[in-house]
Design a protein around this motif. Structure first.
Motif, short mmCIF file in Angstrom:
data_model
loop_
_atom_site.label_atom_id
_atom_site.label_comp_id
_atom_site.label_asym_id
_atom_site.label_seq_id
_atom_site.Cartn_x
_atom_site.Cartn_y
_atom_site.Cartn_z
N THR A 237 0.82 -1.14 -0.09
CA THR A 237 -0.06 0.07 0.21
C THR A 237 0.84 1.28 0.11
O THR A 237 2.19 1.27 0.35
CB THR A 237 -0.85 0.00 1.28
OG1 THR A 237 0.23 0.06 2.37
CG2 THR A 237 -1.99 -1.18 1.34
N GLU B 172 -9.94 10.08 5.44
CA GLU B 172 -9.65 8.72 5.35
C GLU B 172 -10.99 8.17 4.76
O GLU B 172 -12.07 8.54 5.01
CB GLU B 172 -9.61 8.12 6.72
CG GLU B 172 -8.30 8.43 7.43
CD GLU B 172 -7.09 8.19 6.83
OE1 GLU B 172 -6.84 7.07 6.09
OE2 GLU B 172 -5.94 8.89 6.84
N LYS C 290 -12.87 4.31 2.94
CA LYS C 290 -12.74 3.01 2.72
C LYS C 290 -13.80 2.67 1.64
O LYS C 290 -15.08 2.80 1.78
CB LYS C 290 -13.30 2.20 4.00
CG LYS C 290 -12.39 2.48 5.15
CD LYS C 290 -12.63 1.20 6.31
CE LYS C 290 -11.72 1.43 7.35
NZ LYS C 290 -10.14 1.03 6.98
N ARG D 56 -12.03 -4.54 -1.75
CA ARG D 56 -12.16 -3.33 -0.73
C ARG D 56 -10.63 -2.72 -0.76
O ARG D 56 -9.81 -3.34 -0.95
CB ARG D 56 -12.26 -3.91 0.83
CG ARG D 56 -13.88 -4.37 1.05
CD ARG D 56 -14.12 -4.55 2.49
NE ARG D 56 -15.49 -4.91 2.76
CZ ARG D 56 -15.98 -6.25 2.88
NH1 ARG D 56 -15.01 -7.12 2.91
NH2 ARG D 56 -17.28 -6.39 3.18
N GLU D 57 -10.69 -1.26 -0.49
CA GLU D 57 -9.52 -0.57 -0.64
C GLU D 57 -9.56 0.51 0.43
O GLU D 57 -10.69 1.53 0.20
CB GLU D 57 -9.23 -0.20 -1.80
CG GLU D 57 -7.84 0.58 -2.34
CD GLU D 57 -7.70 0.80 -3.56
OE1 GLU D 57 -6.24 1.06 -3.74
OE2 GLU D 57 -8.58 0.40 -4.45
N ASN D 58 -8.57 0.79 1.24
CA ASN D 58 -8.61 1.98 1.88
C ASN D 58 -8.38 3.20 0.92
O ASN D 58 -7.63 2.98 -0.37
CB ASN D 58 -7.48 2.03 2.76
CG ASN D 58 -7.84 1.18 4.25
OD1 ASN D 58 -8.94 0.84 4.44
ND2 ASN D 58 -6.89 0.65 4.89
N SER D 59 -8.54 4.22 1.13
CA SER D 59 -8.51 5.43 0.35
C SER D 59 -8.40 6.81 0.93
O SER D 59 -8.48 6.80 2.32
CB SER D 59 -9.79 5.61 -0.79
OG SER D 59 -10.70 5.69 0.02
N LYS D 60 -7.94 7.70 0.23
CA LYS D 60 -7.82 9.07 0.98
C LYS D 60 -8.58 9.90 -0.06
O LYS D 60 -8.67 9.88 -1.02
CB LYS D 60 -6.37 9.74 1.00
CG LYS D 60 -5.48 8.88 1.64
CD LYS D 60 -5.35 9.22 3.08
CE LYS D 60 -4.32 8.39 3.82
NZ LYS D 60 -4.08 8.68 5.26
#
Length: 147
Positions: free
Chosen positions: A60, A86, A88, A100-104
């Motif tokens: 990541t 933040e 998701k 699924r992916e974390n994002s900004k």
């Protein structure tokens, strides 16, 4: 008698909003001056960019890599400030599997002009190239801003 008239009227009003989409969509011409009325403040553009944090080859984007991008690439172009949130994200892939992916989310308030738009697109290109991303989603909205 009132019920006999009310039901057809309700049905007509309900169906009035239903229509087939037109084959061609009219696009807003580029560089068209925005038309809005603000109760207070000034008309400005709010752009939110959504950055995925997964790298395609694994791993990541680290906190320090993200912060360096914001400090060295974003802030010099948008000196008046910005906000980062933040996120998701998730979607259903073509294979039917949930991804699924974390994002900004990066929110910018700026003048609705070509120079700002070009700077934003340059940031998207930098991020995509640096972190091998397919895309960076951009969402624009006219807003009324008072400081």
């Amino acid at each position: 008698m009132l019920n006999k008239l009310a039901m057809p009227l309700v049905l007509v009003l309900f169906l009035a909003g239903c229509q087939a989409p037109s084959e061609t969509r009219e696009q807003i011409p580029p560089n068209t001056a925005p038309v809005a009325v603000c109760g207070s403040g000034d008309i400005m553009m709010q752009t939110t960019l959504w950055f995925g944090m997964n790298k395609p080859k694994g791993g990541t984007v680290s906190s320090s890599e993200w912060q360096q991008f914001v400090d060295k690439d974003v802030t010099p172009k948008f000196k008046d400030g910005l906000s980062v949130y933040e996120g998701k994200g998730q979607w259903l892939g073509n294979d039917g599997k949930l991804a699924r992916e974390n994002s900004k989310a990066l929110m910018l308030i700026h003048q609705p002009d070509r120079a700002s738009s070009d700077s934003i697109n340059a940031l998207r290109d930098i991020y995509k190239k640096r972190f091998e991303q397919d895309s960076v989603m951009r969402v624009d909205a006219l807003v009324c801003v008072a400081f």
